[in-house]
Design a protein around this motif. Sequence first.
Motif, PDB file in Angstrom:
ATOM      1  N   ALA A 197      -3.380  21.453 118.479  1.00 13.76           N
ATOM      2  CA  ALA A 197      -4.894  21.616 118.564  1.00 13.76           C
ATOM      3  C   ALA A 197      -4.783  23.057 119.066  1.00 13.76           C
ATOM      4  CB  ALA A 197      -5.310  20.852 119.627  1.00 13.76           C
ATOM      5  N   VAL A 198      -5.906  23.935 118.490  1.00 18.29           N
ATOM      6  CA  VAL A 198      -6.089  25.245 118.762  1.00 18.29           C
ATOM      7  C   VAL A 198      -7.473  25.567 119.171  1.00 18.29           C
ATOM      8  CG1 VAL A 198      -5.819  27.835 117.789  1.00 18.29           C
ATOM      9  CG2 VAL A 198      -4.463  25.738 116.778  1.00 18.29           C
ATOM     10  N   ASP A 199      -7.442  26.556 120.334  1.00 15.10           N
ATOM     11  CA  ASP A 199      -8.770  26.877 121.067  1.00 15.10           C
ATOM     12  C   ASP A 199      -8.735  28.414 120.718  1.00 15.10           C
ATOM     13  OD1 ASP A 199      -9.555  24.507 121.718  1.00 15.10           O
ATOM     14  OD2 ASP A 199      -8.555  24.405 123.685  1.00 15.10           O
ATOM     15  N   LEU A 200      -9.805  29.061 120.185  1.00 17.27           N
ATOM     16  CA  LEU A 200      -9.722  30.424 119.927  1.00 17.27           C
ATOM     17  C   LEU A 200     -11.058  30.994 120.514  1.00 17.27           C
ATOM     18  CD1 LEU A 200      -9.007  30.472 116.143  1.00 17.27           C
ATOM     19  CD2 LEU A 200      -7.286  31.274 118.052  1.00 17.27           C
ATOM     20  N   THR A 217      -1.378  36.789 121.274  1.00 18.41           N
ATOM     21  CA  THR A 217      -2.107  35.537 121.770  1.00 18.41           C
ATOM     22  C   THR A 217      -3.084  35.359 122.883  1.00 18.41           C
ATOM     23  OG1 THR A 217      -0.518  35.603 123.685  1.00 18.41           O
ATOM     24  CG2 THR A 217       0.398  34.330 121.658  1.00 18.41           C
ATOM     25  N   ARG A 218      -3.602  36.825 122.899  1.00 21.89           N
ATOM     26  CA  ARG A 218      -4.688  36.830 123.648  1.00 21.89           C
ATOM     27  C   ARG A 218      -6.092  36.031 123.027  1.00 21.89           C
ATOM     28  NH1 ARG A 218      -5.855  42.286 123.386  1.00 21.89           N
ATOM     29  NH2 ARG A 218      -3.955  42.558 124.852  1.00 21.89           N
ATOM     30  N   GLY A 219      -6.619  35.324 123.656  1.00 24.75           N
ATOM     31  CA  GLY A 219      -7.699  34.557 123.213  1.00 24.75           C
ATOM     32  C   GLY A 219      -7.393  33.157 122.472  1.00 24.75           C
ATOM     33  N   VAL A 220      -6.181  32.788 122.583  1.00 25.47           N
ATOM     34  CA  VAL A 220      -5.545  31.678 121.909  1.00 25.47           C
ATOM     35  C   VAL A 220      -4.879  30.859 122.731  1.00 25.47           C
ATOM     36  CG1 VAL A 220      -3.949  30.879 120.001  1.00 25.47           C
ATOM     37  CG2 VAL A 220      -4.968  33.248 119.897  1.00 25.47           C
ATOM     38  N   LYS A 221      -5.571  29.324 122.914  1.00 26.34           N
ATOM     39  CA  LYS A 221      -4.855  28.503 123.639  1.00 26.34           C
ATOM     40  C   LYS A 221      -4.406  27.314 122.713  1.00 26.34           C
ATOM     41  CE  LYS A 221      -7.652  29.458 127.518  1.00 26.34           C
ATOM     42  NZ  LYS A 221      -9.079  29.121 128.046  1.00 26.34           N
ATOM     43  N   VAL A 222      -3.301  26.728 122.881  1.00 25.81           N
ATOM     44  CA  VAL A 222      -2.898  25.669 121.997  1.00 25.81           C
ATOM     45  C   VAL A 222      -2.144  24.682 122.884  1.00 25.81           C
ATOM     46  CG1 VAL A 222      -2.130  27.245 120.249  1.00 25.81           C
ATOM     47  CG2 VAL A 222      -0.412  26.567 121.469  1.00 25.81           C
ATOM     48  N   GLU A 223      -2.301  23.381 122.306  1.00 23.36           N
ATOM     49  CA  GLU A 223      -1.755  22.190 122.696  1.00 23.36           C
ATOM     50  C   GLU A 223      -0.919  21.804 121.443  1.00 23.36           C
ATOM     51  OE1 GLU A 223      -3.848  18.921 124.495  1.00 23.36           O
ATOM     52  OE2 GLU A 223      -5.568  20.316 125.053  1.00 23.36           O
ATOM     53  N   GLU A 227      -7.473  19.849 115.350  1.00 26.59           N
ATOM     54  CA  GLU A 227      -8.797  20.787 115.424  1.00 26.59           C
ATOM     55  C   GLU A 227      -8.423  22.299 115.728  1.00 26.59           C
ATOM     56  OE1 GLU A 227     -10.770  18.822 118.699  1.00 26.59           O
ATOM     57  OE2 GLU A 227      -9.548  19.659 120.140  1.00 26.59           O
ATOM     58  N   VAL A 228      -9.416  23.134 115.366  1.00 29.24           N
ATOM     59  CA  VAL A 228      -9.283  24.264 115.622  1.00 29.24           C
ATOM     60  C   VAL A 228     -10.842  24.667 116.437  1.00 29.24           C
ATOM     61  CG1 VAL A 228      -9.402  26.800 114.852  1.00 29.24           C
ATOM     62  CG2 VAL A 228      -7.838  25.122 114.012  1.00 29.24           C
TER      63      VAL A 228
END
Length: 162
Positions: free
Chosen positions: A99-102, A86-92, A137-138
């Motif tokens: 929604a995913v932030d990478l 999960t390093r570098g991954v944020k989700v809601e 969204e990603v």
Amino acid sequence: MTENITSVGGGGRPDAGVSALRGPTGAGAPAETRGRTTIANGVVAKIAGMAAREVPGIHNLGAGVARTLGAMRDRVPGAGGATAVTRGVKVEVGERQAAVDLDVVVEYGVSIVDIAGDVRTNVISAVERMTGLEVVEVNIAVDDVHLPDEEEGAESDEGRVR
């Protein structure tokens, strides 16, 4: 034209008889739709992290400091594990959407535009297929480019003088 909506329980909410991930609930509903399924943020983050890493041209996930700390943590037995995925991954994660932030590091020479599209496609496909959530969204932040002669976290043993 009007439709009559009948819900089971729920105090008058129109969607009260609908499961977050399936459909109608109650005695007349199929067994697989009775009840509620909740998916934790960490589950979606793991799926997204694995899916992003599967794309050719992605060297690693995580911003510089997170990668460095993660590399040190990975060297300690029993300390790395799930956090590396999960390093570098944020989700809601909501009831029906995610929604995913990478934060990614790409290999030198790949088209960043093309690889970002491939990562989005793979992450959306994996998360939606495995969880039933709609990925709205990603967002991808390219933090670094990995050069062919770079070693992860390695310091040069050679000094300027001998």
